[in-house]
Design a protein around this motif. Sequence first.
Motif, PDB file in Angstrom:
ATOM      1  N   MET A 115       0.764  -1.182   0.037  1.00  0.00           N
ATOM      2  CA  MET A 115      -0.203  -0.030   0.130  1.00  0.00           C
ATOM      3  C   MET A 115       0.897   1.244  -0.129  1.00  0.00           C
ATOM      4  O   MET A 115       0.571   2.220  -0.735  1.00  0.00           O
ATOM      5  N   ILE A 116       1.945   1.296   0.837  1.00  0.00           N
ATOM      6  CA  ILE A 116       2.846   2.445   0.769  1.00  0.00           C
ATOM      7  C   ILE A 116       3.330   2.496  -0.709  1.00  0.00           C
ATOM      8  O   ILE A 116       3.607   3.570  -1.077  1.00  0.00           O
ATOM      9  N   GLY A 117       3.766   1.671  -1.294  1.00  0.00           N
ATOM     10  CA  GLY A 117       4.237   1.829  -2.560  1.00  0.00           C
ATOM     11  C   GLY A 117       3.550   2.214  -3.498  1.00  0.00           C
ATOM     12  O   GLY A 117       3.770   3.019  -4.530  1.00  0.00           O
ATOM     13  N   ALA A 118       1.995   1.801  -3.745  1.00  0.00           N
ATOM     14  CA  ALA A 118       1.066   2.225  -4.394  1.00  0.00           C
ATOM     15  C   ALA A 118       0.817   3.739  -4.200  1.00  0.00           C
ATOM     16  O   ALA A 118       0.497   4.549  -5.140  1.00  0.00           O
ATOM     17  N   ASP A 249      -5.639  -3.367  -7.414  1.00  0.00           N
ATOM     18  CA  ASP A 249      -4.380  -3.455  -8.451  1.00  0.00           C
ATOM     19  C   ASP A 249      -3.442  -3.044  -8.191  1.00  0.00           C
ATOM     20  O   ASP A 249      -2.133  -3.445  -8.263  1.00  0.00           O
ATOM     21  N   ALA A 250      -3.302  -1.768  -7.843  1.00  0.00           N
ATOM     22  CA  ALA A 250      -2.135  -0.987  -7.875  1.00  0.00           C
ATOM     23  C   ALA A 250      -1.347  -1.240  -6.431  1.00  0.00           C
ATOM     24  O   ALA A 250       0.012  -1.347  -6.546  1.00  0.00           O
ATOM     25  N   MET A 251      -2.080  -1.717  -5.398  1.00  0.00           N
ATOM     26  CA  MET A 251      -1.442  -2.038  -4.180  1.00  0.00           C
ATOM     27  C   MET A 251      -0.543  -3.502  -4.620  1.00  0.00           C
ATOM     28  O   MET A 251       0.436  -3.658  -4.210  1.00  0.00           O
ATOM     29  N   ALA A 252      -1.425  -4.408  -5.334  1.00  0.00           N
ATOM     30  CA  ALA A 252      -0.718  -5.554  -5.714  1.00  0.00           C
ATOM     31  C   ALA A 252       0.310  -5.681  -6.328  1.00  0.00           C
ATOM     32  O   ALA A 252       1.479  -6.117  -6.125  1.00  0.00           O
TER      33      ALA A 252
END
Length: 268
Positions: A115-118, A249-252
Motif C-alpha cells: 500500500m505504501i508503494g502504491a 490492483d495498484a497495491m498488488a
Amino acid sequence: MSSNVSGTTTVIPMVGHPVQQVHMPGVINDRFRDKRIDAVMVPMDILPEALPHFAGLLRSAGNIPGAVITLPHKVAMAGLADRLTPRAHLLGAANVVSRQDDGTLLADMLDGSGMIGALSADNVPINGQQCWVIGAGAAGSAIALALAEAGAAEVWISDLDAAKASAIAARFATAGHNIIAGEPGGLEVISLVVNATTAGMGGVGSALPSQSLAVLPARCCIADVVTKPNDTPLLRAARDRGLRTISGDAMAEAQTNDVARFMGYQID
C-alpha cells in the motif's frame, strides 16, 4: 516466465480461498517472462482445513521456493511457519512464506509495504497526514502499521468488531506505535482513507457510507485493497466526488517486487 513450462520451472503458488479475485500472478508472470526467469506463479484454491497439509508440501517440494498467501489464510500461515520476521510477528499474520536452505519456513507480511508503494507511486503524501484504515484484519493492521512507520501524524483503525480494532491498537502500543482504535471524530481532517475489508468485492457494497464520503476534504485520497473488481463502488463514488483514488490492483503491483525478492528473484 519461460515460454514453455518444463521440469526446470520453479512454481510459486498463490494460496487463498477463493482465488478468482487475485491480480498478482498476471503481473509477476509478465515480469518473469521479461527477465527470462524460469518461474511461474499459479493461484491455488486451498480450503482452510487443508492449509497445514500445504505447509508440509512447501517444506518438501524442491521446485516450490515459497508461496504468496491471501485471504483467509494470512493469520493461519503465521502460525504454521517456523520463523516470522519481526513485522509478521507483531502483526500475527503473513502473506508470503519462503522455504529456507534448512527446509524451514520463514514468513513475512508485505501488504503494508504494498500500500505504501502504491501511494508513493501516485505521490500521495503520508508523512504528517491523518489516516483512517477501515478493517482490522491482516491487511488492515499491516497497512495501519506501515502508515504509522511512514510518518503519518495519526492513524485510526476501525472494524465492525470494535474489540478486534482495540486489540490491534493495544498490540501496536506495546511496540511503541500510537494507532487509535475506532473511527475518527472529525472526517474533515482526514487525508487518506483505506478500505481493507472485503466490501466491494464482486461489485457489491462499500465500506464508507455516502454521507461520510461527502464530509471528507477535497484533498483526501481513497484507497481500496479489493482487486475484483478493480474499480469498486467506493472508488467510483470517490471519483464522482473529485477525490483521488488508489486501486487494489495498484497495491498488488506495488508489492510484486518485494514478493519476488522474498522468494529469491530480482525482477525490478
